[in-house]
Design an enzyme around this catalytic site. Structure first.
Site, PDB file in Angstrom:
ATOM      1  N   VAL A   1      -3.771   2.374   0.796  1.00  0.00           N
ATOM      2  CA  VAL A   1      -4.359   1.946  -0.670  1.00  0.00           C
ATOM      3  C   VAL A   1      -3.366   1.433  -1.493  1.00  0.00           C
ATOM      4  O   VAL A   1      -2.268   1.649  -1.369  1.00  0.00           O
ATOM      5  CB  VAL A   1      -5.062   3.181  -1.459  1.00  0.00           C
ATOM      6  CG1 VAL A   1      -5.426   2.815  -2.832  1.00  0.00           C
ATOM      7  CG2 VAL A   1      -6.166   3.717  -0.916  1.00  0.00           C
TER       8      VAL A   1
ATOM      9  N   THR B   1       0.803  -1.119  -0.001  1.00  0.00           N
ATOM     10  CA  THR B   1       0.030   0.175  -0.063  1.00  0.00           C
ATOM     11  C   THR B   1       0.757   1.240   0.059  1.00  0.00           C
ATOM     12  O   THR B   1       2.178   1.223   0.258  1.00  0.00           O
ATOM     13  CB  THR B   1      -1.016   0.014   1.142  1.00  0.00           C
ATOM     14  OG1 THR B   1       0.018   0.179   2.374  1.00  0.00           O
ATOM     15  CG2 THR B   1      -1.923  -1.207   1.180  1.00  0.00           C
ATOM     16  N   ASP B   2       0.035   2.444  -0.593  1.00  0.00           N
ATOM     17  CA  ASP B   2       0.800   3.722  -0.217  1.00  0.00           C
ATOM     18  C   ASP B   2       0.513   4.242   1.207  1.00  0.00           C
ATOM     19  O   ASP B   2      -0.005   3.570   2.221  1.00  0.00           O
ATOM     20  CB  ASP B   2       0.413   4.689  -1.236  1.00  0.00           C
ATOM     21  CG  ASP B   2      -1.243   4.803  -1.192  1.00  0.00           C
ATOM     22  OD1 ASP B   2      -1.931   4.721  -0.167  1.00  0.00           O
ATOM     23  OD2 ASP B   2      -1.905   5.090  -2.274  1.00  0.00           O
ATOM     24  N   ALA B   3       0.791   5.422   1.289  1.00  0.00           N
ATOM     25  CA  ALA B   3       0.819   6.096   2.861  1.00  0.00           C
ATOM     26  C   ALA B   3      -0.655   6.274   3.261  1.00  0.00           C
ATOM     27  O   ALA B   3      -0.722   6.227   4.420  1.00  0.00           O
ATOM     28  CB  ALA B   3       1.404   7.505   2.673  1.00  0.00           C
TER      29      ALA B   3
END
Length: 133
Positions: free
Chosen positions: A20, A15-17
């Site tokens: 997601v 995931t990103d920050a």
């Protein structure tokens, strides 16, 4: 086997920050399902390499529909849709329950390990792939 399903859990590293799934990681999920489908059919990538062939992604078309998030359990499908002399196509989806999150059409080419040029898929493999369409 027709439609192969491989379960995937979304890890933090996927995931990103914002929690997601990063867009490129959907491609990794697709790759895992294709590899596991070939394994279920009796073909290991390292054995194929030892026999002088490799399968590589030639082209991909992806539609991102709904985001997946950290810690979700997903299903990744791999469904053969076309088998040609030196390539084959997969239609793939990543789902969460009944929701389609991402879908793609992936063309995989058969290459000679030494020359990295297209090579005909061995007949026994080609026939088995055609039977899966």
């Amino acid at each position: 086997m027709k439609k192969f399903i491989w379960p995937v859990r979304v890890y933090y590293e996927d995931t990103d920050a914002g929690g997601v799934v990063y867009y490129a990681n959907y491609l990794k999920f697709f790759e895992r399902a294709r590899t596991e489908m070939l394994r279920a059919m009796g073909y290991e990538q390292d054995q194929l390499m030892a026999e002088g062939i490799i399968f590589v992604v030639r082209s991909i078309q992806v539609d991102y529909l709904i985001p997946a998030r950290f810690n979700e359990q997903l299903q990744v499908s791999a469904d053969l849709s076309l088998v040609k002399k030196a390539s084959f196509d997969f239609e793939q989806q990543i789902t969460r329950g009944d929701e389609v999150l991402c879908k793609g059409i992936i063309r995989v080419a058969c290459l000679d390990v030494q020359t990295m040029r297209p090579k005909a898929i061995p007949e026994n493999i080609q026939e088995q792939l055609k039977n899966e369409c």
